[in-house]
Design an enzyme around this catalytic site. Structure first.
Site, PDB file in Angstrom:
ATOM      1  N   CYS A  10       0.822  -1.207   0.000  1.00 17.26           N
ATOM      2  CA  CYS A  10       0.000   0.000   0.000  1.00 17.26           C
ATOM      3  C   CYS A  10       0.853   1.253   0.000  1.00 17.26           C
ATOM      4  O   CYS A  10       2.046   1.223   0.308  1.00 17.26           O
ATOM      5  CB  CYS A  10      -0.868   0.079   1.259  1.00 17.26           C
ATOM      6  N   GLY A  36       0.474   0.139  -5.102  1.00 17.28           N
ATOM      7  CA  GLY A  36      -0.798  -0.585  -5.059  1.00 17.28           C
ATOM      8  C   GLY A  36      -1.681  -0.181  -6.213  1.00 17.28           C
ATOM      9  O   GLY A  36      -1.938   1.009  -6.397  1.00 17.28           O
ATOM     10  N   ASN A 110      -0.476   1.608   5.732  1.00 13.04           N
ATOM     11  CA  ASN A 110       0.472   0.843   4.926  1.00 13.04           C
ATOM     12  C   ASN A 110       1.260  -0.049   5.868  1.00 13.04           C
ATOM     13  O   ASN A 110       1.773   0.410   6.878  1.00 13.04           O
ATOM     14  CB  ASN A 110       1.414   1.795   4.181  1.00 13.04           C
ATOM     15  N   GLY A 111       1.363  -1.325   5.484  1.00  9.02           N
ATOM     16  CA  GLY A 111       2.069  -2.287   6.333  1.00  9.02           C
ATOM     17  C   GLY A 111       1.118  -3.413   6.672  1.00  9.02           C
ATOM     18  O   GLY A 111      -0.033  -3.419   6.229  1.00  9.02           O
ATOM     19  N   TYR A 251      13.424  -3.225  -4.254  1.00  6.51           N
ATOM     20  CA  TYR A 251      12.425  -3.328  -5.309  1.00  6.51           C
ATOM     21  C   TYR A 251      11.277  -2.331  -5.203  1.00  6.51           C
ATOM     22  O   TYR A 251      10.854  -1.764  -6.205  1.00  6.51           O
ATOM     23  CB  TYR A 251      11.832  -4.744  -5.312  1.00  6.51           C
TER      24      TYR A 251
HETATM   25  P1  AMP Z   1       9.459 -13.933 -10.229  1.00  3.55           P
HETATM   26  O1  AMP Z   1       9.053 -14.256 -11.614  1.00  3.55           O
HETATM   27  O2  AMP Z   1       8.394 -14.349  -9.238  1.00  3.55           O
HETATM   28  O3  AMP Z   1      10.807 -14.428  -9.846  1.00  3.55           O
HETATM   29  O4  AMP Z   1       9.449 -12.366 -10.140  1.00  3.55           O
HETATM   30  C1  AMP Z   1      10.603 -11.619  -9.996  1.00  3.55           C
HETATM   31  C2  AMP Z   1      10.330 -10.222 -10.480  1.00  3.55           C
HETATM   32  O5  AMP Z   1       9.202  -9.675  -9.800  1.00  3.55           O
HETATM   33  C3  AMP Z   1      11.503  -9.338 -10.216  1.00  3.55           C
HETATM   34  O6  AMP Z   1      11.878  -8.823 -11.468  1.00  3.55           O
HETATM   35  C4  AMP Z   1      11.010  -8.213  -9.346  1.00  3.55           C
HETATM   36  O7  AMP Z   1      11.259  -6.980  -9.965  1.00  3.55           O
HETATM   37  C5  AMP Z   1       9.522  -8.407  -9.237  1.00  3.55           C
HETATM   38  N1  AMP Z   1       9.069  -8.465  -7.838  1.00  3.55           N
HETATM   39  C6  AMP Z   1       9.774  -8.686  -6.735  1.00  3.55           C
HETATM   40  N2  AMP Z   1       9.000  -8.653  -5.633  1.00  3.55           N
HETATM   41  C7  AMP Z   1       7.765  -8.377  -6.057  1.00  3.55           C
HETATM   42  C8  AMP Z   1       6.514  -8.185  -5.386  1.00  3.55           C
HETATM   43  N3  AMP Z   1       6.412  -8.265  -4.059  1.00  3.55           N
HETATM   44  N4  AMP Z   1       5.422  -7.913  -6.146  1.00  3.55           N
HETATM   45  C9  AMP Z   1       5.524  -7.830  -7.484  1.00  3.55           C
HETATM   46  N5  AMP Z   1       6.682  -8.007  -8.172  1.00  3.55           N
HETATM   47  C10 AMP Z   1       7.782  -8.275  -7.472  1.00  3.55           C
END
Ligand code: AMP
Length: 467
Positions: A10, A36, A110-111, A251
């Site tokens: 959020c 979000g 948020n959290g 990220y």
């Molecule tokens: P994956 O395919 O699940 O390994 O997704 C990795 C990618 O998702 C990375 O390129 C990150 O930039 C992105 N990512 C990392 N954490 C999140 C998150 N909590 N929600 C959405 N995307 C994420």
């Protein structure tokens, strides 16, 4: 019974003493959209009464000129939400507004609270009627039930019951409160706008409003803002270790924001440089997985002396699609989002930098795209350690069994991705690169959870990271 493991992300804003507060809240939420995309809402207070507009989808689609105009008043709070916690849907959109003894009360959070189910069970036994299934609603019930005499004391009383992660904005009548949990998991910043004030999850929200950055709220800090004056209330009981979330820097936050004294772009570049020192490889170019890994890839290129190339494009307009992928195409999701630039890649040894590897599905597809585009060698470099544990403090992470890093060695993952080499940034390297802002919560990498997981331990939620 609520949804099991909390998975939500959020962003929040709060505005006080600004004539067109709803416009500013809208702009702030617009800048925080990355935090979000599922739902959003704004509450303003006009002549002591709350007005609200909430909806599903993106901020620009939820509000139009008419709704913003209708939200009159000089005080506003706003929220954007992505959630699989407590289910999605409009019912769980925030801010939450209730009428209580001292006026209209609105909360945006948020959290993730780690004792929300426990508190809810107790509150329900005491007679509280809940309207949503989201964890933040406990806050309004705690305020309403508090036996203290003043609003300040009631808010303080309610906040001290909460465990876990909260950066929260609260309005009671036209008084704005802002609070950050004692460990400081999520960011929250204070800014000045004309004679008024704003608080927001990230500084990029202040920039778009034309507000000037004053400072971060300290962990455990509670502010009361009214009539152009900011008063510090009694801080929340201190804990032995503060632990802002390092994944915000890896990220989640926007690279043009500054959190906890560090520019997110600079932090990511430092991660990239350290990654290059830890995992060097001979290659022709460095390519980022846009946009979240751009800064880290630039850092890797700077340190290694290998040129940065725009070798992968991201489509920014990806939304829900009506086209069903064929069963055979496991890469459909990534194909919708990314496309390699063949002219940059063909015949080259490429280093592909991503910020994190979660399930591994994106990387698997990307590695294939690069091979198909004629890369001679594909080297994956990840600007954070393997994600091995779920987050209980407000970052959406899948369960342990879906995290590729939880039960695979780096060599096993390399084979699975079918790349020539794979290197992750070490935890020491990551934390060392942003030492001045730490120590951090790195629970998703280490399994070391700084705030008690009350609901997990009491069996209210599944996904126990210790299993
Ligand atoms: P994956 O395919 O699940 O390994 O997704 C990795 C990618 O998702 C990375 O390129 C990150 O930039 C992105 N990512 C990392 N954490 C999140 C998150 N909590 N929600 C959405 N995307 C994420």
């Amino acid at each position: 019974m609520l949804d099991d493991r909390p998975r939500e992300e959020c962003g929040v804003v709060g505005i006080s003493g600004v004539e067109n507060a709803s416009e500013m809240a809208f702009l702030g939420l617009y800048a925080l959209q990355h935090r979000g995309q599922e739902a959003g809402g704004i509450v303003t207070v006009h002549e002591g009464e709350a007005r609200m507009h909430k909806g599903l989808g993106l901020v620009a689609d939820i509000f139009d000129a008419e709704t913003i105009k209708r939200l009159e008043g000089g005080t506003a709070i706003g929220h954007v939400r992505y959630s699989t916690a407590g289910g999605g849907g409009a019912r769980n959109a925030q801010p939450i507004v209730v009428r209580y003894a001292e006026g209209d009360l609105a909360v945006a959070h948020n959290g993730n609270l780690t004792n929300a189910h426990d508190l809810r069970t107790w509150l329900v036994k005491e007679g509280s009627l809940f309207q949503s299934t989201n964890d933040s609603e406990v806050m309004v019930h705690l305020v309403a039930r508090s036996r203290h005499d003043t609003v300040d004391a009631q808010i303080d009383d309610a906040l001290t019951h909460l465990e876990g992660a909260f950066s929260m904005v609260i309005s009671v009548g036209d008084t704005l409160y802002a609070a950050r949990d004692p460990r400081g998991f999520r960011p929250l910043v204070l800014g000045r706008l004309g004679g008024g004030h704003v608080v927001a999850s990230e500084t990029c929200a202040l920039d778009i409003m034309g507000a000037t950055f004053v400072r971060d709220l300290a962990p455990g800090e509670v502010l009361k803002i009214r009539g152009g004056k900011v008063t510090k209330l009694r801080p929340l009981p201190p804990v032995d270790r503060q632990s802002p979330c390092i994944f915000e820097l890896v990220y989640f936050a926007r690279p043009d924001s500054k959190l906890w004294g560090v520019s997110v772009d600079r932090a990511r570049r430092a991660f990239g440089r350290q990654l290059a020192r830890e995992h060097p490889v001979e290659a022709d170019c460095v390519i980022a997985v846009p946009d979240s890994a751009n800064s880290a890839a630039l850092g890797y290129a700077e340190e290694s002396g290998i040129p940065f190339e725009l070798g992968l494009l991201r489509n920014h307009y990806v939304g829900r699609t009506f086209i069903k992928p064929s069963q055979a195409d496991r890469d459909f999701g990534a194909r919708m989002k990314y496309n390699p630039v063949r002219e940059v890649i063909a015949g080259k040894r490429v280093i592909v930098v991503d910020d994190s590897l979660v399930r591994g599905t994106t990387s698997r597809s990307l590695a294939k795209f690069f091979r198909e585009a004629g890369a001679k060698e594909v080297h994956f470099r990840i600007a954070s350690p393997p994600v091995r544990f779920p987050c209980f403090y407000g970052i959406d992470m899948p369960s342990r069994k879906e995290l590729i890093g939880s039960d695979h060695s780096v060599e096993e993952i390399r084979k699975e991705l079918e790349v020539n080499s794979l290197g992750y940034l070490s935890q020491d390297g990551m934390e060392g690169a942003v030492e001045e802002s730490g120590p951090f919560c790195s629970a998703c990498f280490s399994g070391d959870y700084p705030a008690p997981l009350v609901d997990v331990d009491k069996g209210y939620v599944t996904g126990n990271p210790r299993c």
